[in-house]
Design a protein around this motif. Sequence first.
Motif, short mmCIF file in Angstrom:
data_model
loop_
_atom_site.label_atom_id
_atom_site.label_comp_id
_atom_site.label_asym_id
_atom_site.label_seq_id
_atom_site.Cartn_x
_atom_site.Cartn_y
_atom_site.Cartn_z
N SER A 321 118.05 114.69 -47.93
CA SER A 321 118.29 113.25 -47.89
C SER A 321 119.77 112.93 -47.88
O SER A 321 120.61 113.75 -48.25
N GLY A 322 120.07 111.70 -47.45
CA GLY A 322 121.46 111.25 -47.40
C GLY A 322 121.52 109.75 -47.60
O GLY A 322 120.51 109.05 -47.45
N VAL A 323 122.71 109.27 -47.93
CA VAL A 323 122.92 107.84 -48.18
C VAL A 323 123.77 107.28 -47.03
O VAL A 323 124.85 107.81 -46.72
N VAL A 324 123.30 106.18 -46.44
CA VAL A 324 124.00 105.58 -45.29
C VAL A 324 125.31 104.95 -45.77
O VAL A 324 125.34 104.22 -46.76
N GLN A 325 126.38 105.27 -45.06
CA GLN A 325 127.71 104.79 -45.44
C GLN A 325 128.03 103.43 -44.78
O GLN A 325 127.47 103.09 -43.72
N ALA A 326 128.93 102.70 -45.39
CA ALA A 326 129.33 101.40 -44.84
C ALA A 326 129.90 101.59 -43.44
O ALA A 326 130.69 102.51 -43.20
N GLY A 327 129.46 100.77 -42.50
CA GLY A 327 129.97 100.83 -41.13
C GLY A 327 129.28 101.85 -40.25
O GLY A 327 129.56 101.95 -39.05
N ALA A 328 128.35 102.63 -40.83
CA ALA A 328 127.70 103.69 -40.06
C ALA A 328 126.92 103.12 -38.87
O ALA A 328 127.00 103.66 -37.75
N GLN A 329 126.18 102.05 -39.11
CA GLN A 329 125.35 101.51 -38.03
C GLN A 329 126.21 100.98 -36.88
O GLN A 329 125.88 101.19 -35.72
N GLU A 330 127.33 100.33 -37.23
CA GLU A 330 128.22 99.81 -36.18
C GLU A 330 128.80 100.98 -35.37
O GLU A 330 128.91 100.91 -34.15
N ARG A 331 129.17 102.05 -36.07
CA ARG A 331 129.75 103.22 -35.38
C ARG A 331 128.75 103.81 -34.38
O ARG A 331 129.10 104.15 -33.26
N VAL A 332 127.51 103.96 -34.81
CA VAL A 332 126.53 104.59 -33.90
C VAL A 332 126.14 103.62 -32.79
O VAL A 332 125.98 104.02 -31.63
N LYS A 333 126.04 102.34 -33.13
CA LYS A 333 125.75 101.33 -32.07
C LYS A 333 126.84 101.37 -31.00
O LYS A 333 126.57 101.24 -29.81
N ALA A 334 128.09 101.57 -31.43
CA ALA A 334 129.23 101.57 -30.49
C ALA A 334 129.14 102.72 -29.49
O ALA A 334 129.80 102.69 -28.45
N LEU A 335 128.32 103.73 -29.75
CA LEU A 335 128.15 104.82 -28.78
C LEU A 335 127.36 104.35 -27.55
O LEU A 335 127.35 105.02 -26.52
N GLY A 336 126.67 103.21 -27.69
CA GLY A 336 125.94 102.64 -26.54
C GLY A 336 124.85 103.56 -26.02
O GLY A 336 124.65 103.69 -24.81
#
Length: 389
Positions: A321-336
């Motif tokens: 398991s892991g804990v989602v870090q702040a900004g992680a979703q924006e970073r992965v979304k930015a990969l398009g």
Amino acid sequence: MGVAVPDTYVELADLAMARGVAPGKYVEGLGVTRMGVPLVNEDTVTLAARAARMALESAGCSPEDVGLLVVGTETAVDHSKPVASYVQGLLGLPTRCRIFETKHACYGGTAALQMALDWVRSGSAKGRKALIVCSDIARYGVGTPGEPTQGAGAVAMLVSDTPALLALEAGKTGVYSKDVMDFWRPLYSKDALVDGHYSVQCYLDALEGAYRAYQEAAAEPAGEGAYSDRFAALVYHVPYGKMSRKAHRHLRTLDGDTAPDASFDRLVGNSLVLPSQVGNIYTGSMYLALASLLSTASQDLTGQRVGLFSYGSGSCAEFFSGVVQAGAQERVKALGLEARLTRRRALSIPEYEDVMRAREHLDERPAADAAGTGFRYQGTRDHKRIYAT
Ligand code: CAA
């Protein structure tokens, strides 16, 4: 994180019709819409290099910062020289870098990731990063039951003591391994052999064993409700989408949930958006599902816990398991990633079958004289694989 998939794909509804099967069997029955099919200028190396380059660029990391490169694959291109060495050359990684390949079916990438975590936690990294790449081309015989569960792709991840996407929890991991003959690729065969329905049962047995081991290792106080509600999302190894549904049903039943499907969309749905359009990418499948979760979930997952289940036939499995870090979703979304998938080209079934035939002799393909660009496999010369950079 970086992701690479082939530029071409097959529509599963088309494949079903060509095989005289109802499209619903592949699309709803297996939960796959499209599968990535690489052309002859793409192989495990080029996919790995493309994914790794994206991971480095997205993290703003120089190749010089990498002190460990491991490629997990079950589609090796050589009995001796690892895919990782080609990737080192293509990306210009430093000579002071430990480099090798790992194999344990679809678990090979997770084995590499866990080893990298220990390298970082032990202090051996000394501020450098580990680059872990999962790269595979899933290949079953034309006309076999496994055919609609093919796919190809790579996922690369940078591991450090300052994680930007997911902080993997030390000690919170459960392993299950057992010598079984559910899926294998003999040295003489490019196609995988599989005891399909037995492999599903082996996966579920391994899930149960690893999940129980995780609970013991985590040693958390007993709480109300289903244990898996401690996770905001669950990401399973995805050989095909329906397998994740079967896995989730089994896990919730173990939790004592009498309506085990009710939580599927909430806990699993987002992780299947990308895999359903790419198919099985073996070592990278669970990590593509993680990328899918982070790039498609509409709710803020920051600070929330994600459960991960990796399964490799043969077998070895791990629940961690892991804990989602702040900004992680924006970073992965930015990969398009979703947009990249829409830019691929569909192959007709005759084109796909031609590619499958051509891939049988890929290792003897004479290297073209004309130089290509962008990490492409050109063929072999003097028994050496040649890649365009
Ligand atoms: N409309 C909707 N659904 C339909 C349908 C229709 N017209 N016709 C059939 N279906 C459903 C079936 O009911 C079934 O669903 P359930 O499993 O929920 O019952 C589903 O479609 C598949 O049908 P079958 O089981 O009859 O399909 P099959 O026997 O042809 O093969 C398979 C399925 C065994 C998964 C085969 O594709 C295979 O061997 N795949 C490769 C092995 C694999 O991926 N194993 C997974 C576990 S091992 C692992 O995870 C490691 C790895 O990566 C390989």
